[in-house]
Design a protein around this motif. Structure first.
Motif, PDB file in Angstrom:
ATOM      1  N   THR A 395      61.931  33.680  43.943  1.00  0.00           N
ATOM      2  CA  THR A 395      61.774  32.224  43.864  1.00  0.00           C
ATOM      3  C   THR A 395      62.649  31.490  42.879  1.00  0.00           C
ATOM      4  O   THR A 395      62.702  31.745  41.560  1.00  0.00           O
ATOM      5  N   PHE A 396      63.426  30.513  43.396  1.00  0.00           N
ATOM      6  CA  PHE A 396      64.318  29.714  42.760  1.00  0.00           C
ATOM      7  C   PHE A 396      63.348  28.389  42.314  1.00  0.00           C
ATOM      8  O   PHE A 396      62.823  27.984  43.214  1.00  0.00           O
ATOM      9  N   VAL A 397      63.674  28.050  41.065  1.00  0.00           N
ATOM     10  CA  VAL A 397      62.647  26.896  40.554  1.00  0.00           C
ATOM     11  C   VAL A 397      63.731  25.891  39.788  1.00  0.00           C
ATOM     12  O   VAL A 397      64.515  26.299  39.053  1.00  0.00           O
ATOM     13  N   SER A 398      63.363  24.730  39.846  1.00  0.00           N
ATOM     14  CA  SER A 398      64.093  23.659  38.942  1.00  0.00           C
ATOM     15  C   SER A 398      63.288  23.294  37.950  1.00  0.00           C
ATOM     16  O   SER A 398      62.093  23.482  37.561  1.00  0.00           O
ATOM     17  N   THR A 399      63.980  22.645  36.827  1.00  0.00           N
ATOM     18  CA  THR A 399      63.291  22.329  35.716  1.00  0.00           C
ATOM     19  C   THR A 399      62.075  21.198  36.052  1.00  0.00           C
ATOM     20  O   THR A 399      61.251  20.959  35.257  1.00  0.00           O
ATOM     21  N   GLY A 400      61.982  20.679  37.103  1.00  0.00           N
ATOM     22  CA  GLY A 400      60.970  19.655  37.495  1.00  0.00           C
ATOM     23  C   GLY A 400      59.902  20.521  38.179  1.00  0.00           C
ATOM     24  O   GLY A 400      58.590  19.772  38.255  1.00  0.00           O
ATOM     25  N   VAL A 401      59.946  21.693  38.219  1.00  0.00           N
ATOM     26  CA  VAL A 401      58.787  22.474  39.001  1.00  0.00           C
ATOM     27  C   VAL A 401      57.728  22.967  37.742  1.00  0.00           C
ATOM     28  O   VAL A 401      58.076  23.655  36.744  1.00  0.00           O
ATOM     29  N   GLU A 402      56.542  22.387  37.712  1.00  0.00           N
ATOM     30  CA  GLU A 402      55.486  22.543  37.002  1.00  0.00           C
ATOM     31  C   GLU A 402      54.800  24.191  37.263  1.00  0.00           C
ATOM     32  O   GLU A 402      54.596  24.385  38.564  1.00  0.00           O
ATOM     33  N   GLY A 403      54.264  24.711  36.449  1.00  0.00           N
ATOM     34  CA  GLY A 403      53.499  25.814  36.627  1.00  0.00           C
ATOM     35  C   GLY A 403      54.462  27.174  36.591  1.00  0.00           C
ATOM     36  O   GLY A 403      53.903  28.210  37.105  1.00  0.00           O
ATOM     37  N   ALA A 404      55.555  27.040  36.644  1.00  0.00           N
ATOM     38  CA  ALA A 404      56.434  28.518  36.968  1.00  0.00           C
ATOM     39  C   ALA A 404      56.413  29.016  35.434  1.00  0.00           C
ATOM     40  O   ALA A 404      56.330  28.586  34.343  1.00  0.00           O
ATOM     41  N   PHE A 405      56.548  30.441  35.671  1.00  0.00           N
ATOM     42  CA  PHE A 405      56.481  31.177  34.529  1.00  0.00           C
ATOM     43  C   PHE A 405      57.923  31.638  34.035  1.00  0.00           C
ATOM     44  O   PHE A 405      57.957  32.280  32.905  1.00  0.00           O
ATOM     45  N   ALA A 406      59.015  31.232  34.778  1.00  0.00           N
ATOM     46  CA  ALA A 406      60.373  30.970  34.341  1.00  0.00           C
ATOM     47  C   ALA A 406      60.681  29.870  33.551  1.00  0.00           C
ATOM     48  O   ALA A 406      59.799  28.661  33.875  1.00  0.00           O
ATOM     49  N   THR A 407      61.108  29.908  32.490  1.00  0.00           N
ATOM     50  CA  THR A 407      61.387  28.549  31.454  1.00  0.00           C
ATOM     51  C   THR A 407      63.014  28.488  31.116  1.00  0.00           C
ATOM     52  O   THR A 407      63.645  29.384  31.529  1.00  0.00           O
ATOM     53  N   GLU A 408      63.204  27.251  30.837  1.00  0.00           N
ATOM     54  CA  GLU A 408      64.705  27.213  30.197  1.00  0.00           C
ATOM     55  C   GLU A 408      64.928  28.101  29.187  1.00  0.00           C
ATOM     56  O   GLU A 408      66.285  28.562  29.170  1.00  0.00           O
ATOM     57  N   GLU A 409      64.143  28.310  28.383  1.00  0.00           N
ATOM     58  CA  GLU A 409      64.505  29.424  27.361  1.00  0.00           C
ATOM     59  C   GLU A 409      64.537  30.775  27.996  1.00  0.00           C
ATOM     60  O   GLU A 409      65.362  31.503  27.457  1.00  0.00           O
ATOM     61  N   HIS A 410      63.795  31.173  28.745  1.00  0.00           N
ATOM     62  CA  HIS A 410      63.780  32.346  29.542  1.00  0.00           C
ATOM     63  C   HIS A 410      63.753  32.216  31.014  1.00  0.00           C
ATOM     64  O   HIS A 410      62.826  32.075  31.752  1.00  0.00           O
ATOM     65  N   PRO A 411      64.955  32.017  31.533  1.00  0.00           N
ATOM     66  CA  PRO A 411      65.062  31.665  32.875  1.00  0.00           C
ATOM     67  C   PRO A 411      64.902  32.614  33.931  1.00  0.00           C
ATOM     68  O   PRO A 411      64.789  32.281  35.200  1.00  0.00           O
ATOM     69  N   TYR A 412      64.770  33.917  33.725  1.00  0.00           N
ATOM     70  CA  TYR A 412      64.545  34.949  34.495  1.00  0.00           C
ATOM     71  C   TYR A 412      63.130  35.593  34.142  1.00  0.00           C
ATOM     72  O   TYR A 412      63.192  36.065  32.872  1.00  0.00           O
TER      73      TYR A 412
END
Length: 472
Positions: A395-412
């Motif tokens: 799943t590819f997510v953008s920074t606007g997606v809430e609830g993702a477990f990937a973050t900008e600090e840990h993008p994978y």
């Protein structure tokens, strides 16, 4: 159909209205408003009603001759109207009675407009079988259809050699919603489309393609009349539509395609292969872990939400329960895992942050990467590739997606075999520039490699044969 037969629509004009169920009366009344001179239309009737154990959910399908509209350049056609998806009886024999304020039954009936061929004196009955098939899906899945939905049928609707092999759904242009003591009934019209038009609806949105069809007389016109003999797509009739309307529409509105079944796999390059905890043991070992029920439901829910126009893009939390009450009821997404039983308990599958990943796609999946980035992530949405060879998901997510477990600090980040990749807008723009050749319609020489060392991301587009082995 063995359990159906054409009959006259006697119930539509008998004066003993009190003998007929109220819900049925309401639908008949709307038909009589539109066709006051056809009080006795030809009708396909289920001999053994569904509530008596018959196979066909629609009790009746009425067929009317519509003269069209010269002023709007609408051609003469046959108009089919179903009865049975809404609550006709109000006594719980088919639908649970929930009162007058909500939807009646599933809240809609199906209609279909078929071009009348020269010399035809009676409507073909094959559309009734098509409508029964769609109704069976609704009853069995308990999921409704919505205007703008697309239906992949992969076969000529009339079992001929026609190019019309799929369907879109829209509001019927003449039938008005009716209020009954059992709730409201809307009328959704089936529109036959070619494969290329379905694909455009998947990549952009159904409403946009319906608008294009309305503007092309031979493709449907204002009332979207289906012509099974149509031999050209709207993009062949007007080649400018693809670039000027569809591509620009995706650019402006984004894409409603939130996921695909695909040949894909991912590797964790963060650890050496001999590490027992390496994610390769999850993705490509001979006995990969399965997605748990909760993980599978999260992907399904994420994809369903992605299909809803103007909805906020949200991934529900891993541990949360599915919250179906705060979203409109709609059809299930097609990307469902047939086997979602977890080999290990869900609570023992931890979410892991990865330093470096390698994504592998076949050519068909790879060509969708620009759409994923341009049509989804740049519009604050998400896109999922679900492996057809197992339970791997990317799943590819953008920074606007809430609830993702990937973050900008840990993008994978990975949860079992489900990998999430968070891409910033800046990185998406960079990737689009380098992946531009994947959008070409010309045959691509494989394999193709794309690498962003500073981001620790690598993507390979491989031939189908590379995915044949379970150990790939």
């Amino acid at each position: 159909m063995d359990e159906m037969r054409p009959t006259s629509g006697a119930a539509a004009h008998l004066g003993l209205a009190s003998l007929f169920p109220t819900g049925l009366q309401a639908v008949y009344a709307e038909c009589r408003r539109l066709y006051p001179d056809q009080v006795n239309p030809l009708q396909v009737t289920a001999i053994v009603k569904y509530w008596l154990g018959g196979p066909d959910p629609l009790d009746y399908i009425s067929m009317y001759r519509n003269v069209g509209c010269v002023a709007q350049d609408v051609q003469e056609h046959w108009h089919y109207i179903s009865m049975g998806l809404s609550d006709l009886y109000g006594d719980n024999r088919v639908h649970e009675f929930t009162g007058p304020d909500g939807p009646s039954g599933f809240g809609f009936e199906l209609t279909f407009r078929l071009k009348r061929e020269a010399g035809e004196t009676a409507p073909p009955t094959w559309p009734a079988e098509l409508m029964q098939g769609l109704a069976r899906y609704v009853f069995q899945s308990e999921n409704t259809f919505c205007s703008g939905d697309h239906i992949s049928w992969h076969s000529p609707l009339d079992n001929s050699e026609s190019r019309i092999q799929h369907m879109l759904l829209t509001e019927d242009p003449q039938m008005q919603p009716v209020l009954t003591p059992f709730g409201q009934v809307n009328f959704l019209q089936i529109v036959g489309v070619c494969t290329e038009e379905l694909q455009a609806a998947q990549q952009w949105n159904g409403q946009g393609i319906l608008d294009l069809l309305r503007g092309v007389h031979v493709a449907g016109g204002p009332w979207l009349v289906t012509d099974m003999r149509r031999g050209e797509t709207i993009f062949e009739i007007d080649p400018h539509l693809q670039q000027e309307r569809v591509e620009k529409g995706i650019e402006a509105d984004g894409s409603n395609l939130s996921g695909v079944s695909a040949k894909c796999v991912w590797d964790d390059l963060s650890r050496p292969p001999e590490d027992e905890d390496d994610s390769r043991s999850i993705c490509i070992a001979s006995q990969p872990r399965r997605l748990s029920d909760k993980d599978t439901e999260q992907i399904r829910e994420a994809l369903r939400k992605g299909l809803e126009i103007n909805s906020k893009s949200v991934l529900p939390p891993i541990g949360g329960q599915r919250q179906s009450h705060d979203r409109p009821q709609s059809r299930k997404d097609s990307l469902e895992s047939e086997s979602s039983a977890a080999i290990v308990p869900h609570e023992l599958v931890r979410t892991r942050q990865l330093e470096s990943v390698h994504l592998k796609f076949n050519q068909e999946s790879g060509t969708l990467l620009p759409l994923c980035l341009r049509g989804r992530l740049l519009h604050g949405r998400h896109f999922t590739y679900k492996s057809i060879n197992g339970d791997t998901a990317i799943t590819f997510v953008s920074t606007g997606v809430e609830g993702a477990f990937a973050t900008e600090e840990h993008p994978y980040a990975a949860h079992g075999p489900w990998l999430q990749i968070l891409l910033t807008e800046e990185f998406v723009e960079q990737m689009l520039g380098e992946l531009q050749d994947l959008s070409s319609r010309e045959e691509t020489k494989l394999p193709k490699e794309y690498s962003w060392p500073e981001r620790k991301l690598k993507i390979s587009v491989l031939p189908d044969s590379a995915f044949d082995s379970p150990l790939q």
